[in-house]
Design a protein around this motif. Structure first.
Motif, PDB file in Angstrom:
ATOM      1  N   MET A  27       0.838  -1.180   0.000  1.00 14.16           N
ATOM      2  CA  MET A  27       0.000   0.000   0.000  1.00 14.16           C
ATOM      3  C   MET A  27       0.884   1.243   0.000  1.00 14.16           C
ATOM      4  O   MET A  27       1.905   1.289   0.660  1.00 14.16           O
ATOM      5  CB  MET A  27      -0.904  -0.028   1.224  1.00 14.16           C
ATOM      6  N   ARG A  28       0.441   2.251  -0.743  1.00 16.22           N
ATOM      7  CA  ARG A  28       1.348   3.344  -1.057  1.00 16.22           C
ATOM      8  C   ARG A  28       1.866   4.073   0.185  1.00 16.22           C
ATOM      9  O   ARG A  28       3.059   4.343   0.308  1.00 16.22           O
ATOM     10  CB  ARG A  28       0.650   4.332  -1.990  1.00 16.22           C
ATOM     11  N   ALA A  29       0.968   4.410   1.115  1.00 19.19           N
ATOM     12  CA  ALA A  29       1.393   5.151   2.295  1.00 19.19           C
ATOM     13  C   ALA A  29       2.384   4.349   3.111  1.00 19.19           C
ATOM     14  O   ALA A  29       3.394   4.878   3.588  1.00 19.19           O
ATOM     15  CB  ALA A  29       0.185   5.521   3.154  1.00 19.19           C
TER      16      ALA A  29
ATOM     17  N   GLN B  62      -9.168   3.483   6.417  1.00 24.15           N
ATOM     18  CA  GLN B  62      -7.761   3.760   6.190  1.00 24.15           C
ATOM     19  C   GLN B  62      -7.632   4.760   5.033  1.00 24.15           C
ATOM     20  O   GLN B  62      -8.598   5.033   4.338  1.00 24.15           O
ATOM     21  CB  GLN B  62      -6.996   2.462   5.867  1.00 24.15           C
ATOM     22  N   TRP B  63      -6.428   5.301   4.858  1.00 23.89           N
ATOM     23  CA  TRP B  63      -6.223   6.229   3.745  1.00 23.89           C
ATOM     24  C   TRP B  63      -6.460   5.524   2.413  1.00 23.89           C
ATOM     25  O   TRP B  63      -6.068   4.376   2.213  1.00 23.89           O
ATOM     26  CB  TRP B  63      -4.804   6.785   3.772  1.00 23.89           C
TER      27      TRP B  63
ATOM     28  N   SER C 114      -2.849  13.911  -1.565  1.00 20.78           N
ATOM     29  CA  SER C 114      -3.633  13.858  -0.336  1.00 20.78           C
ATOM     30  C   SER C 114      -4.594  12.671  -0.398  1.00 20.78           C
ATOM     31  O   SER C 114      -5.167  12.390  -1.446  1.00 20.78           O
ATOM     32  CB  SER C 114      -4.441  15.154  -0.140  1.00 20.78           C
ATOM     33  N   PRO C 115      -4.779  11.980   0.725  1.00 23.47           N
ATOM     34  CA  PRO C 115      -5.648  10.802   0.718  1.00 23.47           C
ATOM     35  C   PRO C 115      -7.119  11.148   0.934  1.00 23.47           C
ATOM     36  O   PRO C 115      -7.457  12.225   1.420  1.00 23.47           O
ATOM     37  CB  PRO C 115      -5.111   9.993   1.902  1.00 23.47           C
ATOM     38  N   TRP C 116      -7.981  10.196   0.574  1.00 22.07           N
ATOM     39  CA  TRP C 116      -9.398  10.255   0.917  1.00 22.07           C
ATOM     40  C   TRP C 116      -9.662   9.281   2.057  1.00 22.07           C
ATOM     41  O   TRP C 116      -8.904   8.319   2.259  1.00 22.07           O
ATOM     42  CB  TRP C 116     -10.264   9.847  -0.270  1.00 22.07           C
ATOM     43  N   VAL C 117     -10.743   9.522   2.772  1.00 21.22           N
ATOM     44  CA  VAL C 117     -11.219   8.563   3.765  1.00 21.22           C
ATOM     45  C   VAL C 117     -12.739   8.468   3.653  1.00 21.22           C
ATOM     46  O   VAL C 117     -13.410   9.428   3.259  1.00 21.22           O
ATOM     47  CB  VAL C 117     -10.835   8.949   5.211  1.00 21.22           C
TER      48      VAL C 117
ATOM     49  N   LEU D 283      -5.578   0.358  -2.095  1.00 21.28           N
ATOM     50  CA  LEU D 283      -5.870   0.816  -0.737  1.00 21.28           C
ATOM     51  C   LEU D 283      -4.632   1.453  -0.148  1.00 21.28           C
ATOM     52  O   LEU D 283      -3.507   1.153  -0.535  1.00 21.28           O
ATOM     53  CB  LEU D 283      -6.298  -0.375   0.149  1.00 21.28           C
ATOM     54  N   ALA D 284      -4.857   2.373   0.872  1.00 22.55           N
ATOM     55  CA  ALA D 284      -3.717   3.002   1.544  1.00 22.55           C
ATOM     56  C   ALA D 284      -3.150   2.048   2.570  1.00 22.55           C
ATOM     57  O   ALA D 284      -3.840   1.232   3.116  1.00 22.55           O
ATOM     58  CB  ALA D 284      -4.148   4.299   2.192  1.00 22.55           C
TER      59      ALA D 284
END
Length: 236
Positions: free
Chosen positions: A1-3, A197-198, A175-178, A235-236
């Motif tokens: 996951m990227r983050a 999660q992000w 910037s992530p979404w939630v 998924l983050a």
């Protein structure tokens, strides 16, 4: 996951840099102890303060002053420079220690001089190492927590009540979404709001407000929950 991958990539150099600084701090401490064990004492005098300039990565100039101390030993007069930018003044008498025949390598014999480099390197290194270790451990702990909830938790269809773009957080310029979804715990009958999660793609086309999403939660503590986002490619 990227983050998690990004935190890991940042965490490794942080930890290695911190560990290197700690090793250097320990080296300077041991070197000082060895020096002190065989060094000879002398009395020195601060003859002047030398100014040094350094630039940070933004081009800002920092000026510091270090003492130049003159002392006599073995029939010679030698000047040495200190490291500490403390409150020295010209004419001040300070203790000096030196190795026989190596007066030029003499050192000012004060606590601030003796422990400045070990303290700075060990302190800064410990901070960097802790930050790097946290960047490595937090994603791993999050993955373990998520896996446990998916394996042992109870699935429920929750109603999406908010899709939020967290512009206050940026990683690699994005910037992530939630998702925020509400579900009912069948045991207690209480409603709970779960935050995902992000997510690094906009989830709204797949999970608009009012739609349903699968949430897993622990029956003994519904606030321990995680989303299963089958419709999203990443998924983050």
């Amino acid at each position: 996951m990227r983050a998690n991958r990004t935190l890991g990539c940042i965490g490794v150099p942080f930890f290695l840099l911190g560990a290197t600084f700690v090793v250097l701090g320990i080296y300077f401490f041991i070197d000082n102890r060895r020096f002190q064990a065989t060094a000879l004492p002398a009395e020195g005098e601060v003859v002047r303060m030398e100014s040094h300039e350094s630039r940070d990565n933004k081009g800002r100039i920092t000026r510091t002053q270090v003492p130049v101390v003159r002392f006599q030993a073995e029939g010679r007069t030698v000047e040495i420079r200190g490291h500490n930018t403390g409150s020295y003044h010209v004419g001040e008498k300070v203790p000096v220690r030196y190795q026989a025949g190596q007066l030029e390598d003499g050192r000012i014999d004060t606590a601030s001089e003796s422990f400045l480099l070990p303290g700075v390197f060990t302190g800064v290194g410990s901070l960097f190492a802790c930050i790097g270790l946290a960047m490595l451990l937090v994603p791993a702990l999050n993955r373990r927590r998520r896996s446990r909830i998916l394996n042992d938790g109870t699935p429920v269809q929750a109603k999406v009540i908010e899709v939020r773009h967290d512009t206050s957080t940026k990683i690699n310029g994005q910037s992530p979404w939630v998702l925020v979804a509400e579900f009912k715990d069948e045991i207690s009958g209480n409603d709970f709001a779960a935050t995902s999660q992000w997510i690094w793609v906009n989830p709204e086309p797949h999970y608009p407000v009012g739609s349903e999403v699968t949430v897993y939660y622990m029956p003994d503590n519904p606030r321990k929950n995680t989303f299963k986002l089958d419709k999203l490619p990443e998924l983050a």
